[in-house]
Design a protein around this motif. Structure first.
Motif, PDB file in Angstrom:
ATOM      1  N   GLN A 148       3.239   2.959  13.820  1.00  0.00           N
ATOM      2  CA  GLN A 148       2.238   2.639  14.839  1.00  0.00           C
ATOM      3  C   GLN A 148       0.833   2.957  14.352  1.00  0.00           C
ATOM      4  OE1 GLN A 148       3.544   4.488  18.513  1.00  0.00           O
ATOM      5  NE2 GLN A 148       5.243   3.056  18.729  1.00  0.00           N
ATOM      6  N   LYS A 149       0.675   4.058  13.629  1.00  0.00           N
ATOM      7  CA  LYS A 149      -0.654   4.410  13.090  1.00  0.00           C
ATOM      8  C   LYS A 149      -1.091   3.406  12.033  1.00  0.00           C
ATOM      9  CE  LYS A 149      -0.819   9.198  14.181  1.00  0.00           C
ATOM     10  NZ  LYS A 149      -1.306  10.414  14.207  1.00  0.00           N
ATOM     11  N   GLU A 150      -0.167   2.999  11.178  1.00  0.00           N
ATOM     12  CA  GLU A 150      -0.502   2.012  10.136  1.00  0.00           C
ATOM     13  C   GLU A 150      -0.895   0.677  10.759  1.00  0.00           C
ATOM     14  OE1 GLU A 150       2.354   3.781   6.568  1.00  0.00           O
ATOM     15  OE2 GLU A 150       2.791   1.789   7.371  1.00  0.00           O
ATOM     16  N   ILE A 151      -0.143   0.231  11.747  1.00  0.00           N
ATOM     17  CA  ILE A 151      -0.454  -1.026  12.436  1.00  0.00           C
ATOM     18  C   ILE A 151      -1.831  -0.926  13.087  1.00  0.00           C
ATOM     19  CG2 ILE A 151       0.168  -2.487  14.419  1.00  0.00           C
ATOM     20  CD1 ILE A 151       3.156  -1.759  13.743  1.00  0.00           C
ATOM     21  N   ALA A 152      -2.076   0.162  13.810  1.00  0.00           N
ATOM     22  CA  ALA A 152      -3.352   0.355  14.504  1.00  0.00           C
ATOM     23  C   ALA A 152      -4.512   0.384  13.511  1.00  0.00           C
ATOM     24  CB  ALA A 152      -3.314   1.640  15.325  1.00  0.00           C
ATOM     25  N   GLN A 153      -4.326   1.081  12.398  1.00  0.00           N
ATOM     26  CA  GLN A 153      -5.383   1.172  11.376  1.00  0.00           C
ATOM     27  C   GLN A 153      -5.747  -0.213  10.845  1.00  0.00           C
ATOM     28  OE1 GLN A 153      -7.272   3.865  10.277  1.00  0.00           O
ATOM     29  NE2 GLN A 153      -8.381   2.230   9.233  1.00  0.00           N
ATOM     30  N   LYS A 154      -4.746  -1.037  10.607  1.00  0.00           N
ATOM     31  CA  LYS A 154      -4.999  -2.396  10.105  1.00  0.00           C
ATOM     32  C   LYS A 154      -5.753  -3.232  11.139  1.00  0.00           C
ATOM     33  CE  LYS A 154      -1.257  -2.662   6.727  1.00  0.00           C
ATOM     34  NZ  LYS A 154      -0.029  -3.364   6.315  1.00  0.00           N
ATOM     35  N   PHE A 155      -5.396  -3.087  12.408  1.00  0.00           N
ATOM     36  CA  PHE A 155      -6.122  -3.816  13.462  1.00  0.00           C
ATOM     37  C   PHE A 155      -7.580  -3.358  13.528  1.00  0.00           C
ATOM     38  CE2 PHE A 155      -2.039  -5.176  15.488  1.00  0.00           C
ATOM     39  CZ  PHE A 155      -2.337  -6.520  15.567  1.00  0.00           C
ATOM     40  N   VAL A 156      -7.823  -2.057  13.408  1.00  0.00           N
ATOM     41  CA  VAL A 156      -9.199  -1.545  13.433  1.00  0.00           C
ATOM     42  C   VAL A 156      -9.979  -2.107  12.248  1.00  0.00           C
ATOM     43  CG1 VAL A 156     -10.626   0.542  13.255  1.00  0.00           C
ATOM     44  CG2 VAL A 156      -8.658   0.506  14.808  1.00  0.00           C
ATOM     45  N   GLU A 157      -9.357  -2.195  11.094  1.00  0.00           N
ATOM     46  CA  GLU A 157     -10.022  -2.793   9.922  1.00  0.00           C
ATOM     47  C   GLU A 157     -10.395  -4.246  10.196  1.00  0.00           C
ATOM     48  OE1 GLU A 157      -7.277  -2.107   6.684  1.00  0.00           O
ATOM     49  OE2 GLU A 157      -7.534   0.074   6.849  1.00  0.00           O
ATOM     50  N   ILE A 158      -9.481  -4.998  10.784  1.00  0.00           N
ATOM     51  CA  ILE A 158      -9.744  -6.411  11.115  1.00  0.00           C
ATOM     52  C   ILE A 158     -10.891  -6.503  12.118  1.00  0.00           C
ATOM     53  CG2 ILE A 158      -8.802  -8.447  12.309  1.00  0.00           C
ATOM     54  CD1 ILE A 158      -6.007  -7.489  11.125  1.00  0.00           C
ATOM     55  N   ILE A 159     -10.838  -5.679  13.151  1.00  0.00           N
ATOM     56  CA  ILE A 159     -11.873  -5.680  14.199  1.00  0.00           C
ATOM     57  C   ILE A 159     -13.238  -5.403  13.603  1.00  0.00           C
ATOM     58  CG2 ILE A 159     -12.730  -4.298  16.153  1.00  0.00           C
ATOM     59  CD1 ILE A 159      -9.672  -4.086  17.003  1.00  0.00           C
ATOM     60  N   ASN A 160     -13.321  -4.422  12.723  1.00  0.00           N
ATOM     61  CA  ASN A 160     -14.620  -4.027  12.189  1.00  0.00           C
ATOM     62  C   ASN A 160     -15.122  -4.914  11.049  1.00  0.00           C
ATOM     63  OD1 ASN A 160     -15.663  -1.644  13.757  1.00  0.00           O
ATOM     64  ND2 ASN A 160     -13.532  -1.084  13.428  1.00  0.00           N
ATOM     65  N   GLU A 161     -14.268  -5.829  10.597  1.00  0.00           N
ATOM     66  CA  GLU A 161     -14.708  -6.866   9.643  1.00  0.00           C
ATOM     67  C   GLU A 161     -15.256  -8.063  10.402  1.00  0.00           C
ATOM     68  OE1 GLU A 161     -11.166  -7.830   7.460  1.00  0.00           O
ATOM     69  OE2 GLU A 161     -11.154  -5.924   6.381  1.00  0.00           O
ATOM     70  N   TYR A 162     -15.017  -8.109  11.693  1.00  0.00           N
ATOM     71  CA  TYR A 162     -15.350  -9.278  12.530  1.00  0.00           C
ATOM     72  C   TYR A 162     -16.836  -9.426  12.701  1.00  0.00           C
ATOM     73  CZ  TYR A 162     -14.689 -12.591  16.361  1.00  0.00           C
ATOM     74  OH  TYR A 162     -14.696 -13.714  17.148  1.00  0.00           O
TER      75      TYR A 162
END
Length: 193
Positions: free
Chosen positions: A179-193
């Motif tokens: 869950q932490k790995e999935i969340a971290q990847k989503f945060v990376e995607i969000i902050n690249e937006y």
């Protein structure tokens, strides 16, 4: 008199310069299902709990970022209706919406595994889906007429985080590490937006 004027001017300047206009940008994370709507299940494991845990983890990891504020459509085991969710989303006018879900296959233990992403019929939604697809090595992207995608005015995607009846997927998405790995990847995607 001159000293008082300078002091007043100094106080005004400090107050004025330290004021930063509130120009918040929101990202909405929709934790699918909730309340009496369990979503996909496997024994005692419920989709509603997985989607909420990942949503909360995304919000927690993102707290250190300044770019966006993460808003959850639910932060407890409640069930806002689909109409309530989209009304809340449209009122916020976020930069993007990510709706989190967990898939299931018709058979008991199928070999289906991995992420699936559903998009709106918009270039921005498809671009966001493409980034998620690459980051998670997803199995497919397809356009869909699901309520959350159809009724949300902001760019939105619905992401299936894996298959609850695939033991490898299930073990990963129910683990704290997963869950932490999935969340971290989503945060990376969000902050690249």
């Amino acid at each position: 008199m001159k000293g008082i004027t300078l002091l007043a001017l100094s106080i005004f300047s400090t107050a004025f310069l330290s004021f930063t206009p509130i120009n918040k940008k929101y990202i909405v994370i929709d934790a699918g299902h909730g309340g009496n709507d369990f979503g996909a299940t496997h024994g005692e494991i419920r989709e509603k709990n997985i989607s909420l845990s990942v949503a909360k983890e995304i919000q927690k990891i993102n707290e250190s970022q300044d770019k966006y504020e993460i808003i959850l459509t639910r932060d407890s085991d409640s069930y806002p209706t689909l109409s309530e969710r989209t009304a809340q989303i449209n009122k916020l006018n976020p930069e993007m919406v990510i709706s989190l879900h967990v898939n299931t296959s018709p058979e008991k233990e199928r070999s289906d595994n991995g992420f699936e992403i559903y998009t709106q019929n918009s270039d921005v939604s498809k671009e966001l889906a493409g980034k998620i697809y690459k980051k998670f090595n997803a199995r497919k992207i397809s356009e869909s007429n699901l309520h959350i995608l159809r009724e949300t005015k902001a760019p939105a995607v619905l992401v299936e985080l894996g298959f609850i009846n695939n033991s490898e997927n299930r073990n990963y998405i129910t683990s704290e590490k997963g869950q932490k790995e999935i969340a971290q990847k989503f945060v990376e995607i969000i902050n690249e937006y």
